[in-house]
Design a protein around this motif. Structure first.
Motif, PDB file in Angstrom:
ATOM      1  N   UNK A 124       0.834  -1.204   0.000  1.00 37.25           N
ATOM      2  CA  UNK A 124       0.000   0.000   0.000  1.00 37.25           C
ATOM      3  C   UNK A 124       0.869   1.254   0.000  1.00 37.25           C
ATOM      4  N   UNK A 125       1.967   1.217   0.748  1.00 39.25           N
ATOM      5  CA  UNK A 125       2.880   2.364   0.767  1.00 39.25           C
ATOM      6  C   UNK A 125       3.486   2.632  -0.593  1.00 39.25           C
ATOM      7  N   UNK A 126       3.861   1.571  -1.286  1.00 39.16           N
ATOM      8  CA  UNK A 126       4.415   1.729  -2.634  1.00 39.16           C
ATOM      9  C   UNK A 126       3.353   2.263  -3.586  1.00 39.16           C
ATOM     10  N   UNK A 127       2.168   1.703  -3.508  1.00 45.68           N
ATOM     11  CA  UNK A 127       1.078   2.182  -4.377  1.00 45.68           C
ATOM     12  C   UNK A 127       0.769   3.658  -4.097  1.00 45.68           C
ATOM     13  N   UNK A 128       0.749   4.027  -2.828  1.00 50.64           N
ATOM     14  CA  UNK A 128       0.474   5.419  -2.472  1.00 50.64           C
ATOM     15  C   UNK A 128       1.574   6.330  -3.001  1.00 50.64           C
ATOM     16  N   UNK A 129       2.827   5.907  -2.826  1.00 44.40           N
ATOM     17  CA  UNK A 129       3.961   6.727  -3.272  1.00 44.40           C
ATOM     18  C   UNK A 129       3.987   6.910  -4.777  1.00 44.40           C
ATOM     19  N   UNK A 130       3.366   5.991  -5.496  1.00 44.30           N
ATOM     20  CA  UNK A 130       3.347   6.076  -6.955  1.00 44.30           C
ATOM     21  C   UNK A 130       1.985   6.542  -7.473  1.00 44.30           C
ATOM     22  N   UNK A 131       1.211   7.153  -6.579  1.00 46.36           N
ATOM     23  CA  UNK A 131      -0.077   7.775  -6.910  1.00 46.36           C
ATOM     24  C   UNK A 131      -1.126   6.796  -7.396  1.00 46.36           C
ATOM     25  N   UNK A 132      -1.006   5.536  -7.017  1.00 42.85           N
ATOM     26  CA  UNK A 132      -2.036   4.546  -7.313  1.00 42.85           C
ATOM     27  C   UNK A 132      -2.906   4.418  -6.061  1.00 42.85           C
ATOM     28  N   UNK A 133      -3.719   5.441  -5.823  1.00 35.84           N
ATOM     29  CA  UNK A 133      -4.433   5.578  -4.559  1.00 35.84           C
ATOM     30  C   UNK A 133      -5.518   4.528  -4.363  1.00 35.84           C
ATOM     31  N   UNK A 134      -6.189   4.116  -5.436  1.00 32.83           N
ATOM     32  CA  UNK A 134      -7.221   3.085  -5.287  1.00 32.83           C
ATOM     33  C   UNK A 134      -6.619   1.762  -4.837  1.00 32.83           C
ATOM     34  N   UNK A 135      -5.498   1.376  -5.447  1.00 32.93           N
ATOM     35  CA  UNK A 135      -4.838   0.129  -5.043  1.00 32.93           C
ATOM     36  C   UNK A 135      -4.326   0.247  -3.608  1.00 32.93           C
ATOM     37  N   UNK A 136      -3.757   1.394  -3.251  1.00 30.59           N
ATOM     38  CA  UNK A 136      -3.267   1.601  -1.879  1.00 30.59           C
ATOM     39  C   UNK A 136      -4.400   1.435  -0.883  1.00 30.59           C
ATOM     40  N   UNK A 137      -5.542   2.029  -1.206  1.00 28.30           N
ATOM     41  CA  UNK A 137      -6.718   1.943  -0.338  1.00 28.30           C
ATOM     42  C   UNK A 137      -7.169   0.489  -0.186  1.00 28.30           C
ATOM     43  N   UNK A 138      -7.196  -0.256  -1.289  1.00 31.53           N
ATOM     44  CA  UNK A 138      -7.608  -1.668  -1.240  1.00 31.53           C
ATOM     45  C   UNK A 138      -6.663  -2.502  -0.380  1.00 31.53           C
ATOM     46  N   UNK A 139      -5.354  -2.298  -0.560  1.00 28.76           N
ATOM     47  CA  UNK A 139      -4.376  -3.079   0.198  1.00 28.76           C
ATOM     48  C   UNK A 139      -4.431  -2.760   1.688  1.00 28.76           C
ATOM     49  N   UNK A 140      -4.582  -1.484   2.010  1.00 27.02           N
ATOM     50  CA  UNK A 140      -4.604  -1.128   3.429  1.00 27.02           C
ATOM     51  C   UNK A 140      -5.907  -1.595   4.078  1.00 27.02           C
ATOM     52  N   UNK A 141      -6.983  -1.599   3.307  1.00 27.60           N
ATOM     53  CA  UNK A 141      -8.249  -2.110   3.847  1.00 27.60           C
ATOM     54  C   UNK A 141      -8.118  -3.609   4.145  1.00 27.60           C
ATOM     55  N   UNK A 142      -7.514  -4.356   3.227  1.00 27.70           N
ATOM     56  CA  UNK A 142      -7.313  -5.788   3.451  1.00 27.70           C
ATOM     57  C   UNK A 142      -6.402  -6.019   4.657  1.00 27.70           C
ATOM     58  N   UNK A 143      -5.334  -5.240   4.765  1.00 30.85           N
ATOM     59  CA  UNK A 143      -4.421  -5.375   5.906  1.00 30.85           C
ATOM     60  C   UNK A 143      -5.138  -5.069   7.218  1.00 30.85           C
ATOM     61  N   UNK A 144      -6.004  -4.070   7.199  1.00 30.85           N
ATOM     62  CA  UNK A 144      -6.769  -3.709   8.397  1.00 30.85           C
ATOM     63  C   UNK A 144      -7.698  -4.844   8.811  1.00 30.85           C
ATOM     64  N   UNK A 145      -8.383  -5.425   7.839  1.00 30.41           N
ATOM     65  CA  UNK A 145      -9.299  -6.528   8.138  1.00 30.41           C
ATOM     66  C   UNK A 145      -8.554  -7.734   8.701  1.00 30.41           C
TER      67      UNK A 145
END
Length: 174
Positions: A124-145
């Motif tokens: 998610x951090x890599x996706x966020x850093x590369x402006x892929x915000x939807x993927x970052x959001x999906x990964x962090x949501x899965x990690x949270x769950x």
């Protein structure tokens, strides 16, 4: 000893202990032990000098020595390589994602849900850093769950909050 010294920010003792461990492992000729010792030693360049490339070289040496069937050790090494890749901005996105994705695959194969969540946070951090915000959001949501379902430790669960805050801030939910 090296790990304890690390957490106490006693880097001189950490370095001495990790270097001695490598020497002992080499002397014994035990590949797994040497791979583990080099894995530990790989933290020195980045901690002492901010030398991500030096740490990565040692991690790759550790990986070469590791038995491919030893998924637990390989998973730890790929996790560290994934973190190094996340901050190594000189590479293509695909090259930077590869080690993180391997680490996720291994953690899933092992059923290590907390390591999976940790690697999803890195991705998610890599996706966020590369402006892929939807993927970052999906990964962090899965990690949270995963963290909420698998951990009784509030400290482990809390590791997802900084990236969640970054995403919320980006989405205008300050």
């Amino acid at each position: 000893l090296g790990g304890i010294a690390y957490w106490q920010t006693d880097y001189e003792t950490m370095q001495s202990a990790y270097e001695e461990a490598v020497e002992i492992a080499r002397g014994l000729g035990e590949r797994r032990l040497l791979s583990e010792a080099i894995y530990d030693l790989a933290h020195l360049p980045v901690v002492l000098d901010g030398d991500f490339e030096g740490s990565e070289r040692l991690l790759l040496e550790s990986l070469r020595l590791a038995d491919p069937a030893d998924l637990a050790l390989a998973g730890r090494i790929w996790t560290a390589l994934g973190f190094m890749a996340m901050v190594h901005t000189q590479r293509s996105i695909a090259d930077r994602k590869e080690p993180i994705q391997k680490a996720i695959t291994i953690s899933r194969a092992l059923g290590d849900r907390l390591m999976e969540a940790s690697n999803l946070v890195t991705l998610a951090g890599l996706e966020f850093a590369t402006a892929n915000f939807d993927a970052a959001r999906d990964h962090i949501q899965e990690a949270t769950e995963i963290s909420a379902a698998e951990s009784e430790s509030p400290i482990l669960f809390a590791t997802v909050f900084p990236p969640l805050a970054l995403i919320a801030n980006h989405d205008g939910r300050h």
